[in-house]
Design an enzyme around this catalytic site. Structure first.
Site, PDB file in Angstrom:
ATOM      1  N   GLU A 285       7.917 -20.353  -6.561  1.00  0.00           N
ATOM      2  CA  GLU A 285       6.823 -20.598  -5.192  1.00  0.00           C
ATOM      3  C   GLU A 285       6.097 -21.702  -4.921  1.00  0.00           C
ATOM      4  O   GLU A 285       5.900 -21.595  -3.125  1.00  0.00           O
ATOM      5  CB  GLU A 285       5.628 -19.534  -6.533  1.00  0.00           C
ATOM      6  CG  GLU A 285       4.591 -19.224  -5.950  1.00  0.00           C
ATOM      7  CD  GLU A 285       3.785 -18.541  -7.083  1.00  0.00           C
ATOM      8  OE1 GLU A 285       3.635 -18.733  -8.134  1.00  0.00           O
ATOM      9  OE2 GLU A 285       2.135 -17.953  -6.134  1.00  0.00           O
ATOM     10  N   HIS A 286       5.594 -22.392  -6.234  1.00  0.00           N
ATOM     11  CA  HIS A 286       4.933 -23.276  -5.413  1.00  0.00           C
ATOM     12  C   HIS A 286       5.332 -24.339  -5.774  1.00  0.00           C
ATOM     13  O   HIS A 286       6.613 -24.984  -6.939  1.00  0.00           O
ATOM     14  CB  HIS A 286       3.464 -23.960  -6.527  1.00  0.00           C
ATOM     15  CG  HIS A 286       2.296 -23.150  -6.029  1.00  0.00           C
ATOM     16  ND1 HIS A 286       2.640 -21.914  -6.694  1.00  0.00           N
ATOM     17  CD2 HIS A 286       1.784 -22.640  -5.015  1.00  0.00           C
ATOM     18  CE1 HIS A 286       2.086 -21.045  -6.439  1.00  0.00           C
ATOM     19  NE2 HIS A 286       0.971 -21.057  -5.244  1.00  0.00           N
TER      20      HIS A 286
ATOM     21  N   HIS B 279      23.468  11.611  24.503  1.00  0.00           N
ATOM     22  CA  HIS B 279      23.007  10.111  24.555  1.00  0.00           C
ATOM     23  C   HIS B 279      24.041   9.590  26.323  1.00  0.00           C
ATOM     24  O   HIS B 279      23.480   8.980  27.151  1.00  0.00           O
ATOM     25  CB  HIS B 279      23.312   9.452  23.635  1.00  0.00           C
ATOM     26  CG  HIS B 279      22.868   8.393  22.760  1.00  0.00           C
ATOM     27  ND1 HIS B 279      22.661  10.443  21.428  1.00  0.00           N
ATOM     28  CD2 HIS B 279      22.738   8.223  21.784  1.00  0.00           C
ATOM     29  CE1 HIS B 279      21.825   9.736  20.629  1.00  0.00           C
ATOM     30  NE2 HIS B 279      21.919   8.839  20.680  1.00  0.00           N
TER      31      HIS B 279
ATOM     32  N   ASP C  27      -4.371 -23.448  -3.085  1.00  0.00           N
ATOM     33  CA  ASP C  27      -4.895 -22.361  -3.685  1.00  0.00           C
ATOM     34  C   ASP C  27      -6.048 -22.161  -2.858  1.00  0.00           C
ATOM     35  O   ASP C  27      -6.758 -20.581  -2.921  1.00  0.00           O
ATOM     36  CB  ASP C  27      -5.445 -22.266  -5.166  1.00  0.00           C
ATOM     37  CG  ASP C  27      -4.366 -22.749  -5.727  1.00  0.00           C
ATOM     38  OD1 ASP C  27      -2.850 -21.788  -4.919  1.00  0.00           O
ATOM     39  OD2 ASP C  27      -3.655 -22.750  -7.075  1.00  0.00           O
TER      40      ASP C  27
ATOM     41  N   HIS D  22      -3.120 -19.559 -15.184  1.00  0.00           N
ATOM     42  CA  HIS D  22      -3.206 -18.795 -14.414  1.00  0.00           C
ATOM     43  C   HIS D  22      -3.160 -17.887 -15.449  1.00  0.00           C
ATOM     44  O   HIS D  22      -3.861 -16.748 -15.618  1.00  0.00           O
ATOM     45  CB  HIS D  22      -2.650 -18.767 -13.638  1.00  0.00           C
ATOM     46  CG  HIS D  22      -3.178 -18.993 -12.154  1.00  0.00           C
ATOM     47  ND1 HIS D  22      -4.273 -18.354 -11.902  1.00  0.00           N
ATOM     48  CD2 HIS D  22      -2.424 -20.220 -11.280  1.00  0.00           C
ATOM     49  CE1 HIS D  22      -4.520 -19.007 -10.595  1.00  0.00           C
ATOM     50  NE2 HIS D  22      -3.593 -20.195 -10.248  1.00  0.00           N
TER      51      HIS D  22
ATOM     52  N   GLN E 117      -1.532 -24.399 -13.555  1.00  0.00           N
ATOM     53  CA  GLN E 117      -0.756 -23.000 -13.124  1.00  0.00           C
ATOM     54  C   GLN E 117      -0.854 -22.189 -14.162  1.00  0.00           C
ATOM     55  O   GLN E 117      -0.894 -21.148 -14.699  1.00  0.00           O
ATOM     56  CB  GLN E 117       1.091 -23.067 -12.736  1.00  0.00           C
ATOM     57  CG  GLN E 117       1.288 -23.605 -11.128  1.00  0.00           C
ATOM     58  CD  GLN E 117       0.671 -22.309 -10.071  1.00  0.00           C
ATOM     59  OE1 GLN E 117       0.544 -21.590 -10.174  1.00  0.00           O
ATOM     60  NE2 GLN E 117      -0.133 -22.667  -9.186  1.00  0.00           N
TER      61      GLN E 117
END
Lengths: 433, 433
Positions: free
Chosen positions: A327-328, A420, A361, A262, A259
């Site tokens: 996230e992961h 209505h 991934d 990145h 990670q």
């Protein structure tokens, strides 16, 4: 140096809260610039897109060269070496097989009143995928965005991918081809998002825009939301590994670094029940960092946002994990299923020692477009559903209307919505005649 | 006078496009005001919320009176007449029964490589529902927002409902009670959205915010999107009726007026294969308008945005309908199922002569929170899924990693993400030892 925390320390709660709230991204305010770009594209169409591409990407285009021709795509795809092509094809097949199972079911039933109810799903007609240029131009992201759209049944699927200076990644074009993309435009930034949302003389508008991008792209997506559908606004990537100390520290170090490499704003956190193991992992990180090509990026991420947290037991680890809503999430423990049962919020979970996050991934099958920045509390990774919409269905018989209509009329009158009520009453009166 | 169009006229395409693009809402730019309100609530919490409520709602609150007490709720609920209570209870039961069927399935499977894959759904932990004050304070909307959240399994469900001058609608509180709402705060506007998103000393933050609101509420929801999940930004309501001329014109007139009476910006359109029937409906609208309490609103909507379109056949009607992508679509034709098969984009469809749209607003079962302003092209009505999120799952065995790991490593290297590749390679090397 990453942060070392121990849940039994007095200052833990304060330190953990600081870690949770750490702002990892500069909120560059590009909103005014983006608003001007969108107006310009709406007003002038192709001419604006072409001018902005010349300015930002140093690339001169004409309406005829906005998109790659099929010959250009074929020529680029032919340059991809066989090993890479085979790997991409395996990834596409596995991602497709996983997403095939996400296709939702239509339903119709008749209830005890005689009312026929249900819903029907259908694909959006057209989707646009944004693929960033430069460093973050990932063929795997093309597959992860385009295949769910293709599985959903989206008829027209296009890509915008800036090619600064004209440079293109052949693997991106091959991934597009493998996942049914019709057209690839060589444009990017807010101007690409505006063109997808509003259309130009050359580019037909789409109904849904997905894919990651820089601050300009994110701000543009936020602005066109409502005109078209968008996916989430992605933040920097993050991983949380929960380990019981029975793994190889080097494996965990590499998972954390995968990670960190990145982005300098990425975050890698290890929670372990074994403080000594935590130190072994930290040493392994330092050793591996020396050899990585992207050591400057990975090192900065690990130094600024990395953390190693020691806890008393795995239940405590699960509780902290839910506050992070990662996230992961890797569960590198003897019984990952038992730990999974204690986890509530996570984008994607990787179970056991043999499931490095990198598998997810590329090739596992699940989507790698996942909720960041604690948004796994309320949102999900990209899926087939993101490219579909549901129409609800209702059909009354005279008997059903007689049974439930009076209550509708009552509620309409309570809300002072007379027409209505009358629209129900007029039909009920016919029945009573 | 509404617009009369005939698809066989020369100027039809231009006139229809004008109708499609008619801007029905003034885009009031309240973004700066809203940004300031959100900052203020983030900085000062309760104090800011209380000051802003005094200013905008002429209501003096303290931290202790921000929420209704259970005694206050009981007392208000006791004031609801039995007939209204019974109608609301029937509505709640029917809406619950419909939404119960929307609960998604978890999945786990093992593929041919030996990889175990799947996903798991779970509810968001806390949701906040916005209920507008004044004219648009609809108990039916409370049911339509809260019941899907309750069915999803949301643990903490709260409402923000401004009570200008202290006035409250007892039916709103009863609807909240019937649908499992824990707390009702007497606050509204952007300050309520900010309090729900960021929390204050008294109000705990939520993960998802849904419900309609004015321009300030809409702008605030757009701003907090990402920090929390939001539902769609709702525009003015709209209905399209497709009729073959075999209905009572008075019924169709009332169906058209039941959207028009919502709001001067609402839009009611009739598409018919029978021009004479279209004129009969227009006459019936005029006649009914005279008797409606809300004739000023309904009349303005019909005059400014109403339309009657004559077409050659129902296939043409379906094609125009898809370009409109209506929020509500009534198929008042002999064979509504055949026509439904030709329709692609619509929020909710009402089939046959006995299904007035008002049934769907209250008691049919499907949700009445639906995509407006052509967004049915890419989005769906509110559902249980809006209050849930999905975690994807993957578990590799050593054999599975041996089978698919090399392709992941290849792709990681192609993307220059070395640590990703090494995290797979380190495990593969262990297997090969």
């Amino acid at each position: 140096m990453p942060v070392y925390l121990d849940s039994r320390d007095a200052g833990f709660e304060a330190a953990f809260t600081t870690l949770l709230n750490a702002k990892r991204e500069d909120a560059v305010d590009v909103d005014d610039t983006v608003a001007a770009i969108i107006s310009d594209v709406r007003a002038r169409g192709d001419a604006a897109v072409i001018e902005l591409t010349a300015k930002f990407d140093k690339l001169d285009l004409t309406p005829d060269t906005l998109a790659f021709t099929s010959d250009e795509i074929e020529a680029e795809c032919a340059r991809v070496p066989e090993a890479e092509r085979a790997a991409l094809e395996l990834a596409a097949a596995r991602i497709r097989a996983y997403h095939d199972r996400q296709r939702p079911q239509d339903m119709r039933w008749t209830d005890e009143s005689g009312a026929e109810l249900g819903w029907r799903w259908g694909p959006v007609a057209a989707a646009g995928l944004y693929v960033p240029g430069g460093l973050a131009s990932y063929p795997s992201s093309v597959l992860m965005n385009a295949i769910p759209a293709q599985v959903a049944g989206v008829q027209r699927l296009v890509i915008c991918a800036p090619t600064p200076g004209g440079k293109v990644n052949p693997l991106v074009l091959l991934a597009a081809k493998l996942s049914g993309v019709e057209t690839v435009y060589r444009i990017g930034g807010a101007q690409a998002i505006a063109a997808l949302a509003y259309g130009t003389q050359t580019i037909a508008p789409v109904d849904k825009i997905t894919g990651p991008g820089n601050a300009f792209v994110a701000a543009a997506k936020r602005r066109v939301f409502g005109r078209v559908g968008i996916d989430m606004i992605a933040g920097p990537s993050e991983i949380l590994v929960i380990a019981d100390g029975q793994s190889d520290p080097d494996w965990i170090a590499l998972d954390l670094l995968s990670q960190a490499e990145h982005d300098e704003s990425a975050q890698s956190i290890l929670i372990t029940t074994d403080a000594a193991f935590g130190k072994d992992v930290a040493r392994a990180v330092d050793k591996r960092l020396e050899t990585l090509d992207r050591r400057a990026i990975a090192g900065a991420s690990w130094r600024d946002y990395g953390a190693i947290i020691t806890v008393g037991d795995l239940t405590e680890a699960a509780a902290l994990s839910d506050r992070i809503a990662p996230e992961h999430l890797e569960l590198c423990v003897a019984d990952p299923e038992a730990l999974l049962a204690q986890i509530t919020h996570a984008g994607a979970v990787f179970l056991g020692h043999w499931t490095p996050e990198a598998i997810g991934d590329y090739i596992g099958g699940p989507n790698h477009v996942l909720p960041t920045a604690r948004s796994a509390r309320f949102s999900s990774g990209l899926s087939v559903l993101d490219f579909m919409k549901r129409t609800t269905l209702a059909r009354m018989t005279p008997e059903a209307l007689a049974a439930i209509g009076p209550a509708a009329e009552q509620l309409a009158m309570s809300e002072s919505l007379q027409a209505h009520g009358l629209s129900v009453r007029a039909r009920l009166d016919r029945l009573n005649r």
